[in-house]
Write a protein that holds these residues in place. Structure first.
Motif, PDB file in Angstrom:
ATOM      1  N   GLN A 190       4.049  -2.817  -5.537  1.00 50.03           N
ATOM      2  CA  GLN A 190       3.426  -2.541  -4.243  1.00 50.03           C
ATOM      3  C   GLN A 190       3.050  -1.068  -4.242  1.00 50.03           C
ATOM      4  O   GLN A 190       3.855  -0.213  -4.597  1.00 50.03           O
ATOM      5  CB  GLN A 190       4.397  -2.789  -3.088  1.00 50.03           C
ATOM      6  N   LYS A 191       1.812  -0.786  -3.841  1.00 52.91           N
ATOM      7  CA  LYS A 191       1.369   0.600  -3.729  1.00 52.91           C
ATOM      8  C   LYS A 191       1.159   0.893  -2.246  1.00 52.91           C
ATOM      9  O   LYS A 191       0.257   0.330  -1.621  1.00 52.91           O
ATOM     10  CB  LYS A 191       0.087   0.822  -4.530  1.00 52.91           C
ATOM     11  N   LYS A 192       1.997   1.748  -1.714  1.00 54.00           N
ATOM     12  CA  LYS A 192       1.954   2.078  -0.291  1.00 54.00           C
ATOM     13  C   LYS A 192       0.885   3.137  -0.016  1.00 54.00           C
ATOM     14  O   LYS A 192       0.535   3.937  -0.884  1.00 54.00           O
ATOM     15  CB  LYS A 192       3.319   2.586   0.179  1.00 54.00           C
ATOM     16  N   GLU A 193       0.393   3.159   1.226  1.00 50.38           N
ATOM     17  CA  GLU A 193      -0.617   4.127   1.616  1.00 50.38           C
ATOM     18  C   GLU A 193      -0.122   5.563   1.528  1.00 50.38           C
ATOM     19  O   GLU A 193      -0.915   6.482   1.365  1.00 50.38           O
ATOM     20  CB  GLU A 193      -1.104   3.830   3.045  1.00 50.38           C
ATOM     21  N   ASN A 194       1.194   5.761   1.604  1.00 45.23           N
ATOM     22  CA  ASN A 194       1.737   7.116   1.537  1.00 45.23           C
ATOM     23  C   ASN A 194       1.872   7.620   0.098  1.00 45.23           C
ATOM     24  O   ASN A 194       2.388   8.707  -0.143  1.00 45.23           O
ATOM     25  CB  ASN A 194       3.088   7.196   2.248  1.00 45.23           C
TER      26      ASN A 194
END
Length: 138
Positions: free
Chosen positions: A51-55
């Protein structure tokens, strides 16, 4: 000082190799990566989820809880794919690596290791995983 320069130049060499899509190991080392990848596909089970988070924080999950998140052959291949994806993620700032269901990782699936522990594949498997994990740490 010399060891610092050596480490630094190795890092640059490694980065250049990865940017061009080459492997650190090739047939001159007796390592046939595509042949090994085909063999690893024979050992299914589990997954590597990213998962690649926006942060800018990525979460990499070893997901094979029935085997305490042991790496199957397919998971080894998926880890390489995820590492390549992370290397190209320009917004990435950090990575959390964890295992599903409260277990990190028990190692490799022994069924796969036993089948691959041959002169033909044993060293190649070690080199493949060393290359992948070195890239992950970069």
């Amino acid at each position: 000082m010399a060891s610092l320069l050596k480490t630094s130049s190795m890092s640059v060499r490694t980065k250049l190799i990865h940017q061009t899509g080459l492997s650190l190991y090739n047939t001159s080392h007796g390592f046939h990566e595509e042949e090994l990848k085909t063999k690893l596909q024979e050992f299914p089970g589990g997954s590597i989820d990213l998962q690649k988070k926006e942060n800018g924080i990525g979460i990499l999950t070893l997901n094979n809880p029935s085997k305490r998140n042991a790496f199957s052959g397919v998971m080894m291949l998926q880890l390489l794919e995820k590492v390549t994806e992370l290397e190209n993620w320009t917004e990435g700032k950090g990575l959390i690596v964890h295992g599903a269901k409260n277990t990190f990782c028990s190692g490799s699936d022994l069924n796969a290791v036993k089948a691959l522990a041959t002169p033909e594949y044993g060293v190649a498997l070690c080199m493949f995983m060393q290359n992948t994990l070195t890239r992950l740490m970069s």
